[in-house]
Write a protein that holds these residues in place. Structure first.
Motif, PDB file in Angstrom:
ATOM      1  N   LEU A 274       0.825  -1.211   0.000  1.00 45.46           N
ATOM      2  CA  LEU A 274       0.000   0.000   0.000  1.00 45.46           C
ATOM      3  C   LEU A 274       0.858   1.261   0.000  1.00 45.46           C
ATOM      4  O   LEU A 274       0.534   2.244  -0.661  1.00 45.46           O
ATOM      5  N   THR A 275       1.967   1.225   0.745  1.00 39.89           N
ATOM      6  CA  THR A 275       2.819   2.423   0.804  1.00 39.89           C
ATOM      7  C   THR A 275       3.656   2.582  -0.461  1.00 39.89           C
ATOM      8  O   THR A 275       3.769   3.681  -1.014  1.00 39.89           O
ATOM      9  N   ASP A 276       4.242   1.496  -0.957  1.00 37.39           N
ATOM     10  CA  ASP A 276       5.121   1.578  -2.132  1.00 37.39           C
ATOM     11  C   ASP A 276       4.354   1.454  -3.448  1.00 37.39           C
ATOM     12  O   ASP A 276       4.642   2.156  -4.414  1.00 37.39           O
ATOM     13  N   GLY A 277       3.375   0.539  -3.516  1.00 35.16           N
ATOM     14  CA  GLY A 277       2.647   0.297  -4.756  1.00 35.16           C
ATOM     15  C   GLY A 277       1.521   1.277  -5.007  1.00 35.16           C
ATOM     16  O   GLY A 277       1.324   1.760  -6.117  1.00 35.16           O
ATOM     17  N   TYR A 278       0.770   1.597  -3.949  1.00 40.94           N
ATOM     18  CA  TYR A 278      -0.362   2.514  -4.087  1.00 40.94           C
ATOM     19  C   TYR A 278      -0.011   3.947  -3.699  1.00 40.94           C
ATOM     20  O   TYR A 278      -0.831   4.851  -3.861  1.00 40.94           O
ATOM     21  N   GLY A 279       1.178   4.162  -3.141  1.00 45.39           N
ATOM     22  CA  GLY A 279       1.594   5.501  -2.758  1.00 45.39           C
ATOM     23  C   GLY A 279       0.910   6.040  -1.517  1.00 45.39           C
ATOM     24  O   GLY A 279       0.826   7.257  -1.318  1.00 45.39           O
ATOM     25  N   ALA A 280       0.418   5.148  -0.637  1.00 47.99           N
ATOM     26  CA  ALA A 280      -0.265   5.576   0.584  1.00 47.99           C
ATOM     27  C   ALA A 280       0.753   5.855   1.687  1.00 47.99           C
ATOM     28  O   ALA A 280       1.937   5.510   1.581  1.00 47.99           O
ATOM     29  N   SER A 281       0.282   6.475   2.765  1.00 51.40           N
ATOM     30  CA  SER A 281       1.149   6.757   3.917  1.00 51.40           C
ATOM     31  C   SER A 281       1.344   5.487   4.733  1.00 51.40           C
ATOM     32  O   SER A 281       0.627   4.496   4.564  1.00 51.40           O
ATOM     33  N   ALA A 282       2.308   5.537   5.662  1.00 49.15           N
ATOM     34  CA  ALA A 282       2.589   4.376   6.516  1.00 49.15           C
ATOM     35  C   ALA A 282       1.385   4.015   7.380  1.00 49.15           C
ATOM     36  O   ALA A 282       1.093   2.836   7.613  1.00 49.15           O
ATOM     37  N   SER A 283       0.652   5.040   7.847  1.00 51.83           N
ATOM     38  CA  SER A 283      -0.517   4.762   8.684  1.00 51.83           C
ATOM     39  C   SER A 283      -1.626   4.089   7.871  1.00 51.83           C
ATOM     40  O   SER A 283      -2.322   3.212   8.373  1.00 51.83           O
ATOM     41  N   VAL A 284      -1.782   4.488   6.594  1.00 51.74           N
ATOM     42  CA  VAL A 284      -2.764   3.828   5.727  1.00 51.74           C
ATOM     43  C   VAL A 284      -2.341   2.383   5.457  1.00 51.74           C
ATOM     44  O   VAL A 284      -3.174   1.477   5.403  1.00 51.74           O
ATOM     45  N   GLY A 285      -1.034   2.168   5.305  1.00 53.51           N
ATOM     46  CA  GLY A 285      -0.535   0.805   5.150  1.00 53.51           C
ATOM     47  C   GLY A 285      -0.880  -0.051   6.350  1.00 53.51           C
ATOM     48  O   GLY A 285      -1.293  -1.209   6.203  1.00 53.51           O
ATOM     49  N   ALA A 286      -0.760   0.523   7.548  1.00 53.17           N
ATOM     50  CA  ALA A 286      -1.122  -0.200   8.766  1.00 53.17           C
ATOM     51  C   ALA A 286      -2.620  -0.482   8.803  1.00 53.17           C
ATOM     52  O   ALA A 286      -3.057  -1.550   9.239  1.00 53.17           O
ATOM     53  N   VAL A 287      -3.425   0.470   8.317  1.00 52.27           N
ATOM     54  CA  VAL A 287      -4.865   0.267   8.248  1.00 52.27           C
ATOM     55  C   VAL A 287      -5.199  -0.876   7.293  1.00 52.27           C
ATOM     56  O   VAL A 287      -6.078  -1.710   7.564  1.00 52.27           O
ATOM     57  N   GLY A 288      -4.496  -0.953   6.169  1.00 53.28           N
ATOM     58  CA  GLY A 288      -4.715  -2.030   5.216  1.00 53.28           C
ATOM     59  C   GLY A 288      -4.438  -3.392   5.821  1.00 53.28           C
ATOM     60  O   GLY A 288      -5.215  -4.345   5.630  1.00 53.28           O
ATOM     61  N   TYR A 289      -3.344  -3.492   6.564  1.00 52.36           N
ATOM     62  CA  TYR A 289      -3.049  -4.743   7.262  1.00 52.36           C
ATOM     63  C   TYR A 289      -4.150  -5.049   8.276  1.00 52.36           C
ATOM     64  O   TYR A 289      -4.608  -6.196   8.398  1.00 52.36           O
ATOM     65  N   GLY A 290      -4.619  -4.015   8.987  1.00 54.56           N
ATOM     66  CA  GLY A 290      -5.703  -4.204   9.949  1.00 54.56           C
ATOM     67  C   GLY A 290      -6.979  -4.676   9.286  1.00 54.56           C
ATOM     68  O   GLY A 290      -7.724  -5.499   9.840  1.00 54.56           O
TER      69      GLY A 290
END
Length: 375
Positions: A274-290
């Motif tokens: 999410l952070t590298d492929g979709y360009g999201a922030s680290a917190s959004v990446g954590a939300v995706g894992y959640g």
């Protein structure tokens, strides 16, 4: 069970252990045992998510691109592979309870070693050793937990394995929420993991005090990879080698391998994708894992009823299709919104693979430990 010719020495040893124990297994109700096993699974989820949710931060702290990060994560996989290869021998020799104590200690040492390597030493080598030790402990911890889970499931005479694995997923959800909050406020990897592991230690101590010996599944003190069995097929021995020769057990292992790959790839890579492929922030990446672990939890909590209603095969066919659709959509989607929906579908589909495989492997209590370790 006492009328079986092989049971006398085994049960006399068990009674000796019970007399020397402050709380005998007979004083622990099946309900308490069940709740304790749920706690064991919950702790596993908490312990894993404590570092999985921080993968982007770990990569940043150690200045790792995707390739070297993959090699770092591979150390955990190697440790887990080495561990699970010997897990049958360990569980059959020590019993699941002692195995859980030992392997949980390895998980804590390894996880904190990873945290120190990332936050203080900024050392890929120390972080890799820590992850390797964590994998070494966690894989056999899972086998011990599944053996305990299969035993309490039989004692309850109800299918409860998906619910147990649901507690693992609840642990990962709680861990991901905590990790997302810690990431948002800038808490370091070390202090985040230390706080989670203190809670995990308290929970596992309370849980393991109220577990029973798993009875016929494992006989501590048995020499080598051998279980003494007595069934309609006759009395004899059943070893890990025998389990490897069974077509059904090997096919179950291949099935679980595929479903574990679907689950594990999300655990390791969703936040970073999410952070590298979709360009999201680290917190959004954590939300995706959640979101993924929330979908896993939902699938496992609802799965017990579906399995009892429609059976393993029908439910798993639908689940596997959902997992493939979700994973494929996440890989090719250009929109983060669709990617988030795909994550949920992916997690829902992957949720039941591991618990159903473990439950199927443990159908025969006399051969459960050998088959579970192979699967």
């Amino acid at each position: 069970m006492s009328d079986r010719p092989w049971s006398g020495s085994i049960h006399s040893q068990a009674h000796q252990r019970e007399r020397s124990s402050p709380i005998s297994s007979h004083q622990i109700t099946t309900k308490s045992w069940f709740y304790s096993v749920l706690g064991i699974y919950l702790v596993s989820g908490l312990s894993i998510s404590a570092w999985l949710v921080r993968v982007p931060a770990i990569a940043q702290e150690l200045n790792l691109s995707a390739g070297p990060l993959g090699l770092l994560l591979l150390t955990q996989t190697v440790g887990a592979f080495l561990s699970v290869s010997a897990s049958g021998m360990v569980v059959m020799k020590l019993g699941a309870q002692k195995t859980l104590w030992l392997t949980f200690a390895l998980m804590m040492v390894g996880g904190l070693g990873l945290a120190v390597g990332v936050s203080f030493l900024h050392s890929v080598l120390v972080a890799g050793i820590g992850l390797g030790l964590f994998g070494l402990g966690q894989a056999t911890y899972s086998v011990g937990a599944n053996v305990q889970g299969a035993a309490v499931e039989r004692a309850l005479k109800k299918q409860r394995m998906p619910l147990m694995h649901g507690c693992f997923s609840i642990g990962t959800v709680i861990g991901s929420i905590v990790g997302t909050a810690m990431t948002a406020v800038g808490v370091s990897v070390f202090w985040h993991m230390l706080s989670v592991y203190i809670v995990a230690i308290i929970l596992v101590v309370l849980s393991l005090r109220n577990t029973r010996h798993e009875g016929e599944d494992i006989h501590p003190g048995t020499t080598g990879l051998m279980a003494i069995v007595s069934s309609d097929e006759g009395q004899g021995t059943f070893t890990i080698r025998h389990a490897w020769s069974e077509k059904r057990t090997v096919l179950l292992g291949i099935f679980v391998l595929g479903m574990a790959l679907a689950e594990g790839s999300a655990n390791d890579w969703v936040a970073l994708a999410l952070t590298d492929g979709y360009g999201a922030s680290a917190s959004v990446g954590a939300v995706g894992y959640g979101l993924f672990v929330a979908a896993m939890t939902t699938g496992r909590l609802l799965g017990t009823g579906l399995l009892n209603m429609y059976g393993r095969v029908a439910v798993m066919r639908v689940a596997c299709i959902l997992a493939v659709i979700g994973l494929g959509t996440f890989v090719v989607s250009p929109w983060i919104g669709l990617g988030m929906v795909a994550i949920f579908v992916w997690g829902t589909g992957a949720a039941l693979g591991f618990p159903v495989g473990m439950s199927a492997a443990a159908d025969d209590p006399f051969r459960a430990s050998a088959r579970v370790s192979v699967v």
